[in-house]
Scaffold this motif. Structure first.
Motif, PDB file in Angstrom:
ATOM      1  N   ASP A 150      -4.450   0.706   7.902  1.00  0.00           N
ATOM      2  CA  ASP A 150      -3.532   1.840   7.912  1.00  0.00           C
ATOM      3  C   ASP A 150      -3.782   2.724   8.957  1.00  0.00           C
ATOM      4  OD1 ASP A 150      -1.435   3.082   6.571  1.00  0.00           O
ATOM      5  OD2 ASP A 150      -2.786   4.275   5.351  1.00  0.00           O
ATOM      6  N   LYS A 199       5.699   5.432  -1.170  1.00  0.00           N
ATOM      7  CA  LYS A 199       5.546   6.568  -0.304  1.00  0.00           C
ATOM      8  C   LYS A 199       6.984   7.369  -0.155  1.00  0.00           C
ATOM      9  CE  LYS A 199       3.818   8.584   3.539  1.00  0.00           C
ATOM     10  NZ  LYS A 199       2.591   9.009   3.748  1.00  0.00           N
ATOM     11  N   HIS A 254      -6.302   4.153  -0.587  1.00  0.00           N
ATOM     12  CA  HIS A 254      -5.982   3.970   1.013  1.00  0.00           C
ATOM     13  C   HIS A 254      -5.725   5.140   1.708  1.00  0.00           C
ATOM     14  CE1 HIS A 254      -1.797   4.325   0.288  1.00  0.00           C
ATOM     15  NE2 HIS A 254      -1.867   4.779   1.441  1.00  0.00           N
ATOM     16  N   THR A 255      -5.592   6.159   1.159  1.00  0.00           N
ATOM     17  CA  THR A 255      -5.326   7.481   1.749  1.00  0.00           C
ATOM     18  C   THR A 255      -6.647   8.346   1.891  1.00  0.00           C
ATOM     19  OG1 THR A 255      -2.950   7.515   0.874  1.00  0.00           O
ATOM     20  CG2 THR A 255      -3.989   9.672   1.859  1.00  0.00           C
ATOM     21  N   HIS A 303       0.876  -1.290  -0.015  1.00  0.00           N
ATOM     22  CA  HIS A 303       0.063  -0.112   0.044  1.00  0.00           C
ATOM     23  C   HIS A 303       0.751   1.330  -0.006  1.00  0.00           C
ATOM     24  CE1 HIS A 303       0.607   0.479   4.275  1.00  0.00           C
ATOM     25  NE2 HIS A 303       0.072   1.635   4.314  1.00  0.00           N
ATOM     26  N   ASP A 304       1.983   1.250   0.568  1.00  0.00           N
ATOM     27  CA  ASP A 304       2.970   2.317   0.631  1.00  0.00           C
ATOM     28  C   ASP A 304       4.106   2.309  -0.175  1.00  0.00           C
ATOM     29  OD1 ASP A 304       1.252   4.185   2.302  1.00  0.00           O
ATOM     30  OD2 ASP A 304       2.227   3.635   4.019  1.00  0.00           O
ATOM     31  N   HIS A 338       1.029   9.175  -3.655  1.00  0.00           N
ATOM     32  CA  HIS A 338       1.760   7.666  -3.605  1.00  0.00           C
ATOM     33  C   HIS A 338       0.585   6.462  -3.567  1.00  0.00           C
ATOM     34  CE1 HIS A 338       0.383   7.941   0.756  1.00  0.00           C
ATOM     35  NE2 HIS A 338       0.574   6.726   1.134  1.00  0.00           N
TER      36      HIS A 338
HETATM   37 FE    FE Z   1      -0.152   5.653   2.491  1.00  0.00          FE
END
Ligand code: FE
Ligand code: DGI
Ligand code: FE
Length: 203
Positions: free
Chosen positions: A138, A65, A120-121, A61-62, A94
């Motif tokens: 998260d 980043k 996700h963010t 997921h990251d 990201h």
């Molecule tokens: Fe993230």
């Protein structure tokens, strides 16, 4: 943990995927990623979700980043993404660009996994079970430390939709306190998951 991937979604074993991801980030961030994975697996088990997809989506997921801003901006131009993205910075890039890099660099093509990374963010108006699992995991993974996290964890292990609502509300509140630039999708998520006129939609 014994979780053996089926090879349906990634050519890599879990350990190989962990190595690919850890090569992209600091030790501290990788610890966060493992915390998200552990939490996502629990939430998947509790909600009859796909544990393997939860593990893979959490691990990646990251992924983007810590990419250089210049590389991300070049990607926005070369892939003809909306130029409006540029002002929002990596916090917003990201997930969206990360999904494309995961496809290109890790060969993960499963749209359910990619969408969970994309959302996700900010969350989204419509979220699949996997989107919700990654969004919430998260926020509450064991390494997170902020005043509301205990309350968020309690809610998450009782009712995943309520946890999406709680996180969405408190993230927007936090961003407004910081006078941060709000990404339009963040507001859309608030309007569908928190605003009382629409809240029944996600019960
Ligand atoms: Fe993230
Ligand atoms: O990548 P993580 O730190 O694990 O967590 P995340 O991807 O959920 O969020 C990254 C950051 O993005 C976090 O500090 C909150 C912030 N964020 C979420 N929505 C918005 C946002 N930042 C801005 N400027 N605008 C948003 O709408
Ligand atoms: Fe994260």
């Amino acid at each position: 943990m014994k979780l053996i991937y089926s090879k349906k979604y990634t050519q890599y074993t879990r350990l190989e995927l962990m190595e690919k991801v850890s090569a992209q980030m600091s030790k501290k961030r990788f610890t966060h990623v493992l915390g998200v994975e552990e939490t996502a697996i629990k939430l998947a088990q509790m909600n009859n979700g796909d544990v393997e997809k939860a593990s893979i989506a959490a691990l990646v997921h990251d992924y983007a980043k810590e990419r250089a801003d210049e590389e991300m901006i070049a990607f926005i131009h070369s892939h003809h993404l909306d130029e409006e993205l540029i002002i929002f910075g990596n916090n917003i890039w990201h997930g969206i660009i990360g999904a494309e890099l995961i496809k290109l660099e890790l060969g993960i093509h499963d749209e359910e996994i990619l969408n969970a990374v994309r959302k996700h963010t900010t969350g989204d108006m419509v979220m699949s079970l996997l989107d919700k699992i990654i969004y919430v995991a998260d926020y509450i993974e064991p390494n997170r430390r902020f005043p509301l996290v205990e309350q968020a964890r309690k809610i998450a292990f009782e009712n995943l939709n309520e946890a999406v609502k709680f996180e969405t509300k408190h993230t927007l509140e936090y961003l407004i306190k910081q006078e941060a630039l709000i990404y339009p999708k963040t507001i859309t998520t608030y309007n569908t998951w928190v605003a009382t006129v629409n809240r029944h939609l996600n019960k």
